[in-house]
Design an enzyme around this catalytic site. Structure first.
Site, PDB file in Angstrom:
ATOM      1  N   GLY A  17       0.812  -1.216   0.000  1.00  9.62           N
ATOM      2  CA  GLY A  17       0.000   0.000   0.000  1.00  9.62           C
ATOM      3  C   GLY A  17       0.848   1.270   0.000  1.00  9.62           C
ATOM      4  O   GLY A  17       0.409   2.310  -0.480  1.00  9.62           O
ATOM      5  N   GLU A  21       1.661   1.803  -3.500  1.00  7.57           N
ATOM      6  CA  GLU A  21       0.406   2.187  -4.167  1.00  7.57           C
ATOM      7  C   GLU A  21       0.024   3.627  -3.824  1.00  7.57           C
ATOM      8  O   GLU A  21      -0.505   4.348  -4.662  1.00  7.57           O
ATOM      9  CB  GLU A  21      -0.699   1.200  -3.769  1.00  7.57           C
ATOM     10  CG  GLU A  21      -0.466  -0.168  -4.406  1.00  7.57           C
ATOM     11  CD  GLU A  21      -1.300  -1.287  -3.776  1.00  7.57           C
ATOM     12  OE1 GLU A  21      -1.269  -1.403  -2.529  1.00  7.57           O
ATOM     13  OE2 GLU A  21      -1.953  -2.032  -4.515  1.00  7.57           O
TER      14      GLU A  21
HETATM   15  N1  CAA Z   1       1.970  -3.867   8.746  1.00 11.82           N
HETATM   16  C1  CAA Z   1       2.081  -3.887  10.073  1.00 11.82           C
HETATM   17  N2  CAA Z   1       3.258  -3.746  10.733  1.00 11.82           N
HETATM   18  C2  CAA Z   1       4.362  -3.577   9.979  1.00 11.82           C
HETATM   19  C3  CAA Z   1       4.326  -3.556   8.589  1.00 11.82           C
HETATM   20  C4  CAA Z   1       3.041  -3.703   7.967  1.00 11.82           C
HETATM   21  N3  CAA Z   1       2.878  -3.629   6.626  1.00 11.82           N
HETATM   22  N4  CAA Z   1       5.582  -3.393   8.121  1.00 11.82           N
HETATM   23  C5  CAA Z   1       6.376  -3.301   9.184  1.00 11.82           C
HETATM   24  N5  CAA Z   1       5.647  -3.430  10.321  1.00 11.82           N
HETATM   25  C6  CAA Z   1       6.139  -3.407  11.690  1.00 11.82           C
HETATM   26  C7  CAA Z   1       6.834  -4.711  12.063  1.00 11.82           C
HETATM   27  O1  CAA Z   1       5.896  -5.694  12.416  1.00 11.82           O
HETATM   28  C8  CAA Z   1       7.709  -4.263  13.204  1.00 11.82           C
HETATM   29  O2  CAA Z   1       6.902  -4.144  14.336  1.00 11.82           O
HETATM   30  P1  CAA Z   1       7.413  -4.778  15.771  1.00 11.82           P
HETATM   31  O3  CAA Z   1       8.642  -3.939  16.093  1.00 11.82           O
HETATM   32  O4  CAA Z   1       6.265  -4.545  16.694  1.00 11.82           O
HETATM   33  O5  CAA Z   1       7.741  -6.200  15.508  1.00 11.82           O
HETATM   34  C9  CAA Z   1       8.104  -2.835  12.801  1.00 11.82           C
HETATM   35  O6  CAA Z   1       7.144  -2.407  11.835  1.00 11.82           O
HETATM   36  C10 CAA Z   1       9.486  -2.761  12.157  1.00 11.82           C
HETATM   37  O7  CAA Z   1       9.522  -3.686  11.084  1.00 11.82           O
HETATM   38  P2  CAA Z   1      10.640  -4.839  10.944  1.00 11.82           P
HETATM   39  O8  CAA Z   1      11.156  -5.224  12.272  1.00 11.82           O
HETATM   40  O9  CAA Z   1      10.050  -5.929  10.104  1.00 11.82           O
HETATM   41  O10 CAA Z   1      11.763  -4.046  10.155  1.00 11.82           O
HETATM   42  P3  CAA Z   1      12.848  -4.652   9.128  1.00 11.82           P
HETATM   43  O11 CAA Z   1      13.767  -3.514   8.831  1.00 11.82           O
HETATM   44  O12 CAA Z   1      13.414  -5.914   9.636  1.00 11.82           O
HETATM   45  O13 CAA Z   1      12.002  -5.009   7.806  1.00 11.82           O
HETATM   46  C11 CAA Z   1      10.421  -4.582   6.052  1.00 11.82           C
HETATM   47  C12 CAA Z   1      11.403  -3.984   7.072  1.00 11.82           C
HETATM   48  C13 CAA Z   1      11.165  -5.354   4.972  1.00 11.82           C
HETATM   49  C14 CAA Z   1       9.678  -3.407   5.425  1.00 11.82           C
HETATM   50  C15 CAA Z   1       9.432  -5.538   6.784  1.00 11.82           C
HETATM   51  O14 CAA Z   1       8.882  -4.851   7.890  1.00 11.82           O
HETATM   52  C16 CAA Z   1       8.279  -5.992   5.932  1.00 11.82           C
HETATM   53  O15 CAA Z   1       8.431  -6.885   5.131  1.00 11.82           O
HETATM   54  N6  CAA Z   1       7.080  -5.377   6.113  1.00 11.82           N
HETATM   55  C17 CAA Z   1       5.884  -5.788   5.416  1.00 11.82           C
HETATM   56  C18 CAA Z   1       5.870  -5.326   3.981  1.00 11.82           C
HETATM   57  C19 CAA Z   1       4.620  -5.834   3.295  1.00 11.82           C
HETATM   58  O16 CAA Z   1       4.386  -7.007   3.161  1.00 11.82           O
HETATM   59  N7  CAA Z   1       3.773  -4.874   2.834  1.00 11.82           N
HETATM   60  C20 CAA Z   1       2.537  -5.191   2.169  1.00 11.82           C
HETATM   61  C21 CAA Z   1       1.396  -5.161   3.142  1.00 11.82           C
HETATM   62  S1  CAA Z   1      -0.133  -5.732   2.454  1.00 11.82           S
HETATM   63  C22 CAA Z   1      -0.734  -4.434   1.531  1.00 11.82           C
HETATM   64  O17 CAA Z   1      -0.138  -3.374   1.473  1.00 11.82           O
HETATM   65  C23 CAA Z   1      -2.037  -4.674   0.822  1.00 11.82           C
HETATM   66  C24 CAA Z   1      -2.460  -3.610  -0.157  1.00 11.82           C
HETATM   67  O18 CAA Z   1      -2.274  -3.731  -1.352  1.00 11.82           O
HETATM   68  C25 CAA Z   1      -3.150  -2.385   0.313  1.00 11.82           C
END
Ligand code: CAA
Length: 259
Positions: free
Chosen positions: A110, A113
Site C-alpha cells: 500500500g 500504491e
Molecule cells: N503492517 C504492520 N506492521 C508492519 C508492517 C506492515 N505492513 N511493516 C512493518 N511493520 C512493523 C513490524 O511488524 C515491526 O513491528 P514490531 O517492532 O512490533 O515487531 C516494525 O514495523 C518494524 O519492522 P521490521 O522489524 O520488520 O523491520 P525490518 O527492517 O526488519 O524489515 C520490512 C522492514 C522489509 C519493510 C518488513 O517490515 C516488511 O516486510 N514489512 C511488510 C511489507 C509488506 O508485506 N507490505 C505489504 C502489506 S499488504 C498491503 O499493502 C495490501 C495492499 O495492497 C493495500
C-alpha cells in the site's frame, strides 16, 4: 484538527502544504485510521485557497511499509468487503490539487500504491519500491496491479507483483515509476522545490491539467482528447489565461490569481 497518525504542515513553503505519515515504529504501516486521517487532511487542504500543491512524506527509513498487516490478519472476505477500506483511496484519487510523494526508505505494498496515487514522486537514493503482498498470501489491492503496470509496463510489473522483489530508486526512475532520485538528505527539499514550481502556476490550469492527464488512465484516446480539449477551452474563461498570455507578451512574470 489534530490527528494521531499524521502531521499536517500547512505551509512547508509559500502555497505548499505537507502531510507527514507518522507511525515511525510501524514503518508508517497504513492502518484504517491513518488512511482516514490522510483523506480528511487532504480534503481540507484541497479546500484551502492558501494551498496550491501538497507533499506527502514519511521519514528517512520509511515512506510506508504497506497496509497494516496486523490489522488485516484476522479478517474474512466479508469483513474486508464491509470495511471497504479502498473507498478512502478513491477519495484521495479525487483530490484536485497536485500531490507529490517524497519517498525515502520503504515504499511497499500500500505504501508503493500510495506513491502511485500521487501525481509525481521524488525519491531518495535509499528508497525501495515493491509490491510484496504475494509473500503474505495475497496480492496488491490498492492499484498495484493497475497503476504499476501502466507506469512500468507488463514485464517489470509482473516481476514485482509475482516475486515480491523490491526495486531501487534508480531502477524505479529508469522504469518511469518516479520523477527524480536525490541524495537522502535532499528528498524532502527536492519534493518541496518541485511543489513550489507547480504552485507558481495558475491553480485552475493546474487542476484541469491534472484532471486531463488522469483521464488518460481510464479513457480511450478519442474520449481523452475531447476531454482535454474541453478543459483547454474552459481555461480561456479564466483571468489567469489573460494574465499568463499578457505576461508572456509583455516579457514579465505572470501574477496568477486563481480566477
Ligand atoms: N503492517 C504492520 N506492521 C508492519 C508492517 C506492515 N505492513 N511493516 C512493518 N511493520 C512493523 C513490524 O511488524 C515491526 O513491528 P514490531 O517492532 O512490533 O515487531 C516494525 O514495523 C518494524 O519492522 P521490521 O522489524 O520488520 O523491520 P525490518 O527492517 O526488519 O524489515 C520490512 C522492514 C522489509 C519493510 C518488513 O517490515 C516488511 O516486510 N514489512 C511488510 C511489507 C509488506 O508485506 N507490505 C505489504 C502489506 S499488504 C498491503 O499493502 C495490501 C495492499 O495492497 C493495500
Amino acid at each position: 484538527m489534530s490527528y494521531e497518525f499524521i502531521l499536517v504542515h500547512e505551509e512547508l513553503a509559500p502555497f505548499v502544504a505537507g502531510v507527514q505519515l507518522n507511525r515511525p515504529k510501524e514503518l508508517n504501516a497504513l492502518n484504517l485510521q491513518l488512511m482516514s486521517e490522510l483523506r480528511s487532511a487532504l480534503e481540507d487542504l484541497d479546500a484551502n485557497d492558501a494551498v496550491r500543491a501538497i507533499v506527502i512524506f514519511g521519514n528517512e527509513r520509511a515512506f510506508a511499509a504497506g497496509a497494516d498487516i496486523k490489522q488485516m490478519a484476522g479478517k474474512g472476505a466479508i469483513d474486508m468487503l464491509k470495511i471497504d477500506q479502498f473507498s478512502t483511496w478513491d477519495s484521495i484519487r479525487r483530490i484536485k490539487k497536485p500531490i507529490i510523494a517524497a519517498v525515502s526508505g520503504f515504499a511497499l505494498g500500500g505504501g508503493c500504491e500510495l506513491t502511485m496515487l500521487c501525481d509525481m514522486i521524488v525519491a531518495s537514493e535509499t528508497a525501495q519500491f515493491g509490491q510484496p503482498e504475494i509473500n503474505i498470501g495475497v496480492m496488491p489491492g490498492a492499484g498495484g496491479t493497475q497503476r504499476l503496470t501502466k507506469a512500468v509496463g507488463k514485464a517489470r510489473a509482473m516481476e514485482m507483483v509475482l516475486t515480491g522483489n523490491f526495486i531501487s530508486a534508480e531502477e524505479a526512475k529508469e522504469a518511469g515509476l518516479i520523477n527524480k532520485v536525490v541524495p537522502v538528505e535532499l528528498f524532502l527539499d527536492e519534493a518541496i522545490k518541485l511543489a513550489k514550481r507547480v504552485a507558481e502556476k495558475s491553480p485552475i490550469a493546474i487542476q484541469l491539467a491534472k484532471e486531463s492527464v488522469l483521464k488518460s488512465f481510464d479513457s480511450g484516446l478519442q474520449e481523452g482528447l475531447f476531454f482535454e480539449r474541453k478543459n483547454f477551452y474552459t481555461l480561456f474563461a479564466t483571468e489567469d489565461q489573460k494574465e499568463g498570455m499578457a505576461a508572456f507578451i509583455e516579457k514579465r512574470k505572470p501574477d496568477f490569481k486563481n480566477k
